[in-house]
Design an enzyme around this catalytic site. Structure first.
Site, mmCIF file in Angstrom:
data_model
loop_
_atom_site.group_PDB
_atom_site.id
_atom_site.type_symbol
_atom_site.label_atom_id
_atom_site.label_comp_id
_atom_site.label_asym_id
_atom_site.label_seq_id
_atom_site.Cartn_x
_atom_site.Cartn_y
_atom_site.Cartn_z
ATOM 1 N N GLU A 136 -93.844 37.866 -13.590
ATOM 2 C CA GLU A 136 -94.005 36.620 -13.406
ATOM 3 C C GLU A 136 -93.744 36.396 -12.059
ATOM 4 O O GLU A 136 -93.126 36.892 -11.327
ATOM 5 C CB GLU A 136 -92.940 35.754 -13.927
ATOM 6 N N CYS B 237 -86.512 31.864 -14.820
ATOM 7 C CA CYS B 237 -86.977 33.001 -14.522
ATOM 8 C C CYS B 237 -86.948 33.941 -15.898
ATOM 9 O O CYS B 237 -86.102 33.891 -16.802
ATOM 10 C CB CYS B 237 -85.761 33.584 -13.835
HETATM 11 N N1 SAH Z 1 -81.427 39.291 -10.134
HETATM 12 C C1 SAH Z 1 -81.092 38.695 -8.954
HETATM 13 C C2 SAH Z 1 -82.517 37.606 -8.590
HETATM 14 C C3 SAH Z 1 -83.312 37.001 -9.867
HETATM 15 S S1 SAH Z 1 -82.477 35.749 -10.743
HETATM 16 C C4 SAH Z 1 -79.876 37.332 -9.237
HETATM 17 O O1 SAH Z 1 -79.501 37.572 -10.415
HETATM 18 O O2 SAH Z 1 -79.651 37.013 -8.313
HETATM 19 C C5 SAH Z 1 -82.670 34.520 -9.622
HETATM 20 C C6 SAH Z 1 -81.559 33.323 -10.136
HETATM 21 O O3 SAH Z 1 -82.195 32.598 -10.971
HETATM 22 C C7 SAH Z 1 -80.150 33.775 -10.108
HETATM 23 O O4 SAH Z 1 -79.292 32.825 -9.526
HETATM 24 C C8 SAH Z 1 -80.125 33.447 -11.692
HETATM 25 O O5 SAH Z 1 -78.815 33.453 -11.884
HETATM 26 C C9 SAH Z 1 -80.896 32.348 -11.964
HETATM 27 N N2 SAH Z 1 -81.320 31.999 -13.247
HETATM 28 C C10 SAH Z 1 -81.329 33.153 -14.300
HETATM 29 N N3 SAH Z 1 -81.937 32.499 -15.459
HETATM 30 C C11 SAH Z 1 -81.842 31.142 -15.166
HETATM 31 C C12 SAH Z 1 -81.805 29.940 -16.214
HETATM 32 N N4 SAH Z 1 -82.031 30.122 -17.490
HETATM 33 N N5 SAH Z 1 -81.834 28.760 -15.645
HETATM 34 C C13 SAH Z 1 -81.459 28.463 -14.305
HETATM 35 N N6 SAH Z 1 -81.025 29.795 -13.499
HETATM 36 C C14 SAH Z 1 -81.396 31.034 -13.883
HETATM 37 FE FE1 SF4 Z 2 -81.083 40.296 -13.917
HETATM 38 FE FE2 SF4 Z 2 -78.857 38.585 -14.185
HETATM 39 FE FE3 SF4 Z 2 -80.807 38.299 -12.127
HETATM 40 FE FE4 SF4 Z 2 -81.385 37.680 -14.812
HETATM 41 S S1 SF4 Z 2 -79.862 36.586 -13.346
HETATM 42 S S2 SF4 Z 2 -82.566 38.705 -13.272
HETATM 43 S S3 SF4 Z 2 -80.232 39.421 -15.836
HETATM 44 S S4 SF4 Z 2 -79.652 40.049 -12.420
#
Ligand code: SAH
Ligand code: SF4
Length: 362
Positions: free
Chosen positions: A92, A341
């Protein structure tokens, strides 16, 4: 074997590659400008470059390894692209229209091994890292979409916050940054690039020591080890103390501020006491950090988590502010289109599997 994407080369690597074949830096710069300034869509259109060089490049590289599978356009201007990689995997990429410009969120891995309990991306184990070329191509895909609209719009900001843990794919993400920063190309300034991590202390230090100079965001989501381990199992391996030590090293080394991301999950980490604990943890780092509160985007498979009530968000924010902590609440984008995400990908994969079943059954 598949040819690699030309977008995976830094200008230095391209210069070296052409140099080995007897062509001067002048030609490398010209090719670079065709790719990132004129943004030609195939090798034949590189009209400024000697035909023999174009021929050579097209024999060794390709320009498009990604193809568009689905595109969702939201009422607020957010556009979500589901892209297919050469090996068939889906990733994505999201374009968000912000007040300050056009921001693109890129994916760095196919799936994610960190497996946070609230996240759609972590539902699927990592099958591989993306190459630098595959990450740059995501951005080029969006920029070409904007170019085709003919309104002279440019991608101005990058958030490395799509599927995957960027610091677990350090080398390719670093080259991605070098490629898009280059002032002869897309020239996206390092202050406009943010890399978000779930918190790998050694990698954060390596990041601090690197030449990248981009912003760092830390997915914190809880201020105590008990709670953070419950939400993010990575905290068992790297508890908050270790994470903060690495963050402090980063700040000291780079003289940059960090951003802490904090998803608000109803009755899990959004209570008053959670805000007080968070304020205590961040207080010594007041001058060098900010907190971004993120309203949770519900994910079907994680029905144990709900979005916080508006009053809880406001109360949480107020407590942080009263403690002198820099704090913002993230504006949401594309809530009408699977914006969280990894969500579009996981839904589409389920749909594709159901379609396949139907075909088999029929
Ligand atoms: N893996 C890295 C970057 C990708 S996730 C990380 O975890 O930082 C990027 C951001 O989106 C992170 O802060 C994550 O916690 C947030 N995120 C993931 N799923 C989410 C959701 N369902 N609602 C809101 N934020 C979310
Ligand atoms: Fe991976 Fe956690 Fe970031 Fe989701 S929030 S992309 S599981 S590190």
């Amino acid at each position: 074997m598949n040819k690699p994407s030309i977008y995976g080369l830094t200008l230095e690597q391209l210069t070296g590659w052409l140099g080995e074949r007897g062509y001067s830096k002048f030609w490398a710069t010209l090719v670079w400008e065709e790719l990132y300034r004129r943004r030609v869509t195939d090798f034949e259109r590189m009209t400024e470059v000697k035909p023999e060089i174009v021929q050579l490049l097209s024999e060794h590289f390709v320009m498009h390894t990604l193809s568009e599978h689905v595109k969702q356009e939201s009422r607020d201007g957010t556009v979500k692209f589901l892209l297919r990689l050469q090996d068939g995997n889906l990733i994505e990429t999201v374009l968000m229209r912000q007040k300050y410009g056009m921001s693109v969120c890129v994916t760095t891995q196919v799936g994610c091994n960190i497996g946070c309990s609230f996240c759609a991306s972590g539902l699927i184990k990592k099958s591989r890292d993306l190459s630098a070329g595959e990450i740059v191509e995501q951005l080029m895909n969006v920029q070409l979409y904007l170019d085709q609209r003919g309104q002279d719009e440019r991608v101005t900001h990058i958030v490395v916050m799509g599927i995957g843990e960027p610091l677990d794919n350090f080398e390719h993400v670093s080259n991605f940054v070098r490629i898009i920063k280059d002032h002869k190309g897309l020239a996206i300034g390092p202050k406009r690039i943010t890399v978000s991590t779930s918190g790998l202390p050694e990698k954060i230090k390596e990041f601090a020591d690197s030449d990248l100079q981009v912003h760092l965001a830390i997915s914190l989501h809880a201020a105590t080890n008990d709670l953070r381990t419950r939400i993010m199992k990575i905290n068992r391996a790297f508890p908050i103390e270790q994470l903060m030590e690495a963050v402090d090293y980063y700040v000291e080394r780079t003289k940059r501020r960090v951003m802490f991301e904090y998803i608000l999950l109803k009755d899990v980490n959004d209570r008053r006491e959670d805000a007080v604990e968070l304020a205590q943890l961040i207080a010594p780092r007041r001058g060098s950090s900010s907190i971004n509160l993120i309203p949770y985007n519900p994910v079907d498979e994680h029905s144990q988590y709900q979005r916080s009530e508006q009053e809880s968000i406001v109360a949480f924010y107020d407590i942080l502010k009263k403690n002198g902590i820099n704090c913002t609440v993230r504006l949401e984008h594309g809530t009408d289109i699977d914006a969280a995400c990894g969500q579009l990908r996981s839904k589409q994969m389920k749909k594709d599997a159901a379609d396949r079943k139907q075909v088999t059954a029929g």
